[in-house]
Design a protein around this motif. Structure first.
Motif, PDB file in Angstrom:
ATOM      1  N   ARG A 172       0.808  -1.214   0.000  1.00  0.00           N
ATOM      2  CA  ARG A 172       0.000   0.000   0.000  1.00  0.00           C
ATOM      3  C   ARG A 172       0.841   1.264   0.000  1.00  0.00           C
ATOM      4  O   ARG A 172       0.379   2.319  -0.403  1.00  0.00           O
ATOM      5  N   ARG A 175       0.971   2.749  -3.388  1.00  0.00           N
ATOM      6  CA  ARG A 175      -0.211   2.919  -4.198  1.00  0.00           C
ATOM      7  C   ARG A 175      -0.219   4.328  -4.748  1.00  0.00           C
ATOM      8  O   ARG A 175       0.084   5.268  -4.032  1.00  0.00           O
TER       9      ARG A 175
ATOM     10  N   ARG C  22     -11.716  -3.678  -2.393  1.00  0.00           N
ATOM     11  CA  ARG C  22     -10.305  -3.308  -2.233  1.00  0.00           C
ATOM     12  C   ARG C  22      -9.507  -4.293  -3.050  1.00  0.00           C
ATOM     13  O   ARG C  22      -9.451  -5.469  -2.687  1.00  0.00           O
ATOM     14  N   ILE C  27     -14.840  -6.282   0.269  1.00  0.00           N
ATOM     15  CA  ILE C  27     -14.762  -6.333   1.719  1.00  0.00           C
ATOM     16  C   ILE C  27     -16.100  -5.968   2.354  1.00  0.00           C
ATOM     17  O   ILE C  27     -16.284  -6.122   3.550  1.00  0.00           O
ATOM     18  N   ARG C  45     -16.946 -11.375  13.377  1.00  0.00           N
ATOM     19  CA  ARG C  45     -15.579 -11.832  13.568  1.00  0.00           C
ATOM     20  C   ARG C  45     -14.561 -10.817  13.038  1.00  0.00           C
ATOM     21  O   ARG C  45     -14.906  -9.882  12.348  1.00  0.00           O
ATOM     22  N   ASN C  46     -13.303 -11.023  13.372  1.00  0.00           N
ATOM     23  CA  ASN C  46     -12.238 -10.172  12.828  1.00  0.00           C
ATOM     24  C   ASN C  46     -12.278 -10.244  11.312  1.00  0.00           C
ATOM     25  O   ASN C  46     -12.391 -11.328  10.739  1.00  0.00           O
ATOM     26  N   GLY C  47     -12.203  -9.100  10.686  1.00  0.00           N
ATOM     27  CA  GLY C  47     -12.152  -9.083   9.228  1.00  0.00           C
ATOM     28  C   GLY C  47     -13.496  -9.265   8.550  1.00  0.00           C
ATOM     29  O   GLY C  47     -13.568  -9.431   7.337  1.00  0.00           O
ATOM     30  N   SER C  48     -14.588  -9.233   9.318  1.00  0.00           N
ATOM     31  CA  SER C  48     -15.883  -9.480   8.690  1.00  0.00           C
ATOM     32  C   SER C  48     -16.436  -8.229   8.009  1.00  0.00           C
ATOM     33  O   SER C  48     -17.421  -8.303   7.283  1.00  0.00           O
ATOM     34  N   GLY C  49     -15.835  -7.074   8.261  1.00  0.00           N
ATOM     35  CA  GLY C  49     -16.275  -5.858   7.563  1.00  0.00           C
ATOM     36  C   GLY C  49     -16.916  -4.820   8.472  1.00  0.00           C
ATOM     37  O   GLY C  49     -17.456  -3.820   7.995  1.00  0.00           O
ATOM     38  N   LYS C  50     -16.845  -5.005   9.769  1.00  0.00           N
ATOM     39  CA  LYS C  50     -17.489  -4.093  10.703  1.00  0.00           C
ATOM     40  C   LYS C  50     -16.931  -2.672  10.600  1.00  0.00           C
ATOM     41  O   LYS C  50     -17.676  -1.697  10.479  1.00  0.00           O
ATOM     42  N   SER C  51     -15.591  -2.559  10.639  1.00  0.00           N
ATOM     43  CA  SER C  51     -14.999  -1.220  10.590  1.00  0.00           C
ATOM     44  C   SER C  51     -15.316  -0.555   9.260  1.00  0.00           C
ATOM     45  O   SER C  51     -15.611   0.639   9.209  1.00  0.00           O
ATOM     46  N   THR C  52     -15.248  -1.338   8.184  1.00  0.00           N
ATOM     47  CA  THR C  52     -15.573  -0.792   6.874  1.00  0.00           C
ATOM     48  C   THR C  52     -16.990  -0.241   6.874  1.00  0.00           C
ATOM     49  O   THR C  52     -17.248   0.859   6.382  1.00  0.00           O
ATOM     50  N   GLU C 169     -14.695  -0.312  18.511  1.00  0.00           N
ATOM     51  CA  GLU C 169     -14.023  -1.020  19.608  1.00  0.00           C
ATOM     52  C   GLU C 169     -13.456  -0.060  20.647  1.00  0.00           C
ATOM     53  O   GLU C 169     -12.252   0.019  20.847  1.00  0.00           O
ATOM     54  N   HIS C 198     -16.458  -6.241  20.413  1.00  0.00           N
ATOM     55  CA  HIS C 198     -16.348  -7.686  20.648  1.00  0.00           C
ATOM     56  C   HIS C 198     -16.892  -8.029  22.027  1.00  0.00           C
ATOM     57  O   HIS C 198     -16.897  -9.187  22.424  1.00  0.00           O
TER      58      HIS C 198
END
Ligand SMILES: Nc1ncnc2c1ncn2[C@@H]1O[C@H](COP(=O)(O)OP(=O)(O)OP(=O)(O)O)[C@@H](O)[C@H]1O
Ligand SMILES: Nc1ncnc2c1ncn2[C@@H]1O[C@H](COP(=O)(O)OP(=O)(O)OP(=O)(O)O)[C@@H](O)[C@H]1O
Ligand SMILES: O=C(O)CCCC[C@@H]1SC[C@@H]2NC(=O)N[C@@H]21
Ligand SMILES: [Mg+2]
Ligand SMILES: [Mg+2]
Lengths: 204, 241, 235, 235
Positions: A172, A175, C22, C27, C45-52, C169, C198
């Protein structure tokens, strides 16, 4: 702006590493030149130079960010003042030579950039100023400055290694446009890391 | 983007000179040292020199510096020396001058020795060295009698004429503040990386140290950009591709 | 569900067929939902897209397909106005705090609002006092403890009087006492709250919950039900 | 309690009147304790000195007064040997990862042991497979998810076959599944484990617990008792 500030801070943090004052010369050997080369190579010419400007403004304002905890306006009147000033065009030239079109730089371009911009440009300004301040003739000052060459060449090599490693560790970084650069139709997205092997993206 | 703090002080830095009640001062003194080490070298005081506007001091410094360089005659240098000493006296910082000179001793000696080595005439060596010394200590006087925030504010004002060339002084000031904030953050990350590296390999290697530091710095930059955007500061226009 | 011709008066945060990409990866995949509750918890879960997902709310992330509207304001076109309405608490206080000292950081949120110095000063002092940070006004932010940094971040958000607070979080790395303190403050907020967490106990105390899994919204409803589904199907 | 003339064969991690100072502040004050249990939990509020305490174990922090000995090895004089014996899992996986890709990062731990490439490669592959990261061997380490980064950090530590594993808040920022996964791995370790945690449930599952408060060790004993004291007196 965030990247400029962060790299200015990075140059400051590299000043925390103790410098190596070499006997017989009044200008210290410092890791900060590595920071300057990196700013140019990673941010590109103009932002790289701006981050050096920001760093120097803070030094001028009295922050003890130079090698060995030095800082303040006095720093711009010492024999090494010219080197400090030289860091600005240095970062710019490193950036222009290493990444003329933005994007991820080729290793030989980084090498060229660091040697020309990171070393020659700095010396071209630093050595005459040192001669002027100390009154020692230019040629002799240049001779004295030869002792920086091994260290600076090492830093140039390290910069090349670092930029290559960074491209792998954190693609990144290079980029062309940061995140959130605006909406683009899905088929016009610039080449991402996965597309390196393909011809898409027109990277030089 | 007014470039000032809540209480109207210009951007940037802590004002280490703020008075506190007696016990408080002592209790905080140590912490303040730390702040100063990180955030500048200002020594608080109330002298005339302290109270002079930062801009005036900066201009005076430039004037002395330029004169000494342009007219390198012994009487000019002597006058500059006297002015400098008087300024330190006025500021009540003669002790600081002594410390400063002691710290510069090796530099002064090295410069003088270097010139003698190259067989320059002794009077010239003395003049050269004196000029350099005077300007350095005078500059340090400006630095120690002026809070960094004032120097930065003076800089911001000094940049005003450059508006025409596309310089945006409040933006510059903001970037300076962001940098000050980022230095301790990165310094801590650097310490963490160094610890981790040592804990794992028992040795220090430049690449194994700087690569994670760069990654940390770039991530920090991205997060900082997000935080700025979220707090209402839009990113500047992107250069067209 | 939501009428498509909704005017700008419309209340709620509406996501319409939103996808985010991305590189090659999606994502966030075709999310359609309208948030109307006062306190919404986002779990997954981690990486599931919550922050996005929550970054879409103030335009920090732009949808590659679909649209997001907050009380009728489009998150891309009206981004500037939106950012004033939404206070965003990031996970990592280190990057949330942008100015060197406590008071300056809070004052930063009031920039460019045409307030005069005295007024800015007054509001900063008031909010710092409310969160017990009054004494630390001149302290460099990096000298605060983790809990205090979170409180400072909250001050800096609330001083701008947002209509919506988003917290990603908020209690990570905090001890039990600081966690209680921050969750207490968040619970008592008068503003609408969207919180990624979490901490399922905290989620249970909200008014509605969303569950993400592998870039998709897989459940939306009463926290108890959504949490039960999370624990049953995805843990 | 512990005999002062203990020889180098002595088992356990012995802290004798240890103080640590930073500036004027005592960040650890006169701690005397010997850890002998297989799994030790360290609990306490933010800033109470937990991280400082565990950093003494491998010599990352040196005592300003007193001494630390691990199985009879002095933590200052035998720092290098100790470092090899102790695997240290830092809170922040970002700073723990020092090489560009997953496999390289794990291999970094085996540097300077005189192993040949094939052997290094073999051990790296083996441990990555054990933790389900085999497929990610060539991935840039910083692109892993939070949970995967923690697993990678664990791999990088365990590949060096330490005798003691120290983990400083290993589950911060992880979701329920990843938390269970990491705590599961830690619980099953054959090594001695010292873990700093705000997760009192995890602490309860250890064999002994230490409670720190304001730079002092205030309790040492069975986890249930120590946790009860923490909740009663300090929360
Ligand atoms: N800028 C980006 N470039 C590439 N991938 C990204 C980017 N941002 C996020 N991702 C990926 O998108 C996925 C979703 O990320 P997101 O941060 O929304 O997850 P999350 O649910 O908040 O997880 P966590 O609980 O770990 O915070 C992750 O797999 C992440 O690696
Ligand atoms: N290098 C240092 N210089 C000055 N103070 C320090 C330093 N390292 C730690 N401290 C201080 O020492 C105290 C104890 O720190 P430590 O990191 O051990 O706490 P902790 O119990 O791990 O807290 P947390 O739960 O927040 O991680 C804190 O108040 C911290 O600010
Ligand atoms: O810290 C200062 O006062 C300025 C230092 C300038 C150092 C110069 S830059 C080029 C050369 N390479 C070094 O390592 N040091 C000098
Ligand atoms: Mg997240
Ligand atoms: Mg800790």
């Amino acid at each position: 702006m965030a990247r400029i500030a962060t790299f200015a801070a990075l140059i400051a943090v590299m000043g925390l590493v103790p410098p190596l004052p070499l006997f017989g010369n009044v200008t210290p050997i410092t890791l900060q030149t590595l920071g300057v080369m990196l700013a140019g190579a990673i941010l590109g010419g103009v932002p790289g130079a701006l981050s050096v400007v920001v760093f120097l403004l803070l030094v001028a304002a009295g922050m003890p960010f130079l090698a060995g905890g030095q800082g303040g306006l006095g720093a711009f009147f010492t024999p090494s003042a010219g080197f400090l000033i030289g860091w600005v065009p240095s970062a710019a030239v490193v950036g222009w030579l290493a990444r003329p079109h933005g994007g991820r730089p080729a290793w030989w371009r980084v090498a060229l950039g660091t040697v020309v911009g990171g070393i020659l440009v700095v010396y071209a300004i630093g050595i005459p100023v040192q001669a002027l301040v100390t009154g020692i003739p230019l040629a002799k000052t240049a001779l004295l400055s030869l002792m920086f060459v091994p260290g600076d060449l090492a830093k140039a090599v390290v910069t090349v290694l670092l930029v290559t490693a960074l491209a792998r560790a954190y693609p990144r970084a290079f980029r062309r446009s940061g995140r959130g650069a605006g909406r683009r139709p899905a088929d016009a997205r610039p080449a991402n890391d996965g597309a390196d092997r393909s011809v898409v993206g027109g990277r030089s | 983007m007014s470039g000032t703090t809540a209480d109207g002080r210009p951007v940037g830095v802590v004002s280490p000179g703020r008075e506190r009640s007696g016990g408080e001062v002592r209790r905080r003194a140590r912490g303040r040292d730390r702040v100063e080490r990180l955030f500048g070298t200002y020594l608080p005081g109330h002298s005339v020199i302290h109270r002079l506007p930062a801009g005036v001091k900066l201009l005076a410094l430039a004037a002395v510096g330029i004169t000494a360089a342009a007219v390198p005659r012994p009487e000019v240098l002597a006058a500059a020396g006297v002015v400098t000493f008087a300024a330190f006296l006025l500021a009540g910082l003669v002790g600081h001058l002594a410390r400063q000179l002691a710290r510069l001793a090796w530099l002064i000696l090295a410069v003088a020795a270097g010139q003698l080595l190259f067989a320059l005439p002794v009077p010239l060596v003395v003049a050269n060295t004196a000029r350099m010394t005077i300007v350095i200590v005078l500059a340090s006087l400006v630095t120690v009698t002026t809070p960094a925030s004032q120097v930065l504010a003076a800089l911001e004002r000094g940049l005003q004429p450059l508006r025409r060339f596309g310089v945006d002084p409040p933006r510059v000031a903001l970037t300076l503040s962001l940098t000050l904030r980022t230095v301790p953050v990165l310094a801590r990350q650097a310490a963490g990386i160094r610890d981790a590296q040592w804990a794992r390999s028992g040795r220090y290697s430049v690449t194994a140290f700087v690569v994670p530091l760069l990654v940390a710095a770039l991530r920090q930059a991205d997060r900082l950009a997000d935080a700025l955007a979220a707090r209402g500061l839009d990113k500047g226009p992107r250069p067209p591709r | 569900m939501t009428p498509c011709h909704a005017g700008p008066q419309e209340e709620g945060i509406r996501f319409e067929g939103v996808s985010v990409e991305r590189g090659e990866a999606r994502i966030l995949d075709d999310v359609t939902v309208t948030l109307r509750a006062r306190r919404t918890a986002i779990i997954g879960r981690n990486g599931s897209g919550k922050s996005t997902f929550v970054r879409l709310v103030n335009g920090l992330v732009e949808p590659d397909a679909g649209s997001v509207a907050v009380d009728g304001l489009d998150s891309v076109r009206e981004r500037r106005r939106l950012r004033r309405m939404v206070g965003f608490l990031f996970t990592d206080a280190d990057s949330q705090i942008v100015m060197p000292t406590v008071a300056e950081d809070v004052a930063f949120s009031l920039r460019g609002r045409g307030l005069d110095r005295a007024e800015i000063q007054r509001r900063v002092t008031e909010i710092l006092a409310r969160f017990g940070l009054a004494e630390r006004a001149e302290t460099p932010a990096h000298e605060l403890s983790g809990g205090q940094q979170k409180l400072l971040a909250l001050c800096s958000i609330l001083v701008a009087e947002p209509r919506i607070v988003v917290a990603d979080e908020p209690t990570a790395l905090l001890d039990a006492v600081n966690t209680r303190r921050i969750t207490g403050v968040l619970r008592r907020l008068s503003q609408r709250l969207i919180v990624v967490t979490h901490d399922l106990g905290f989620a249970a105390g909200c008014d509605e919950a969303l569950l993400f899994h592998e870039s998709r919204l897989v459940a939306h409803g009463a926290p108890a039900d959504v949490i039960a589904q999370y624990e049953r199907d995805y843990c």
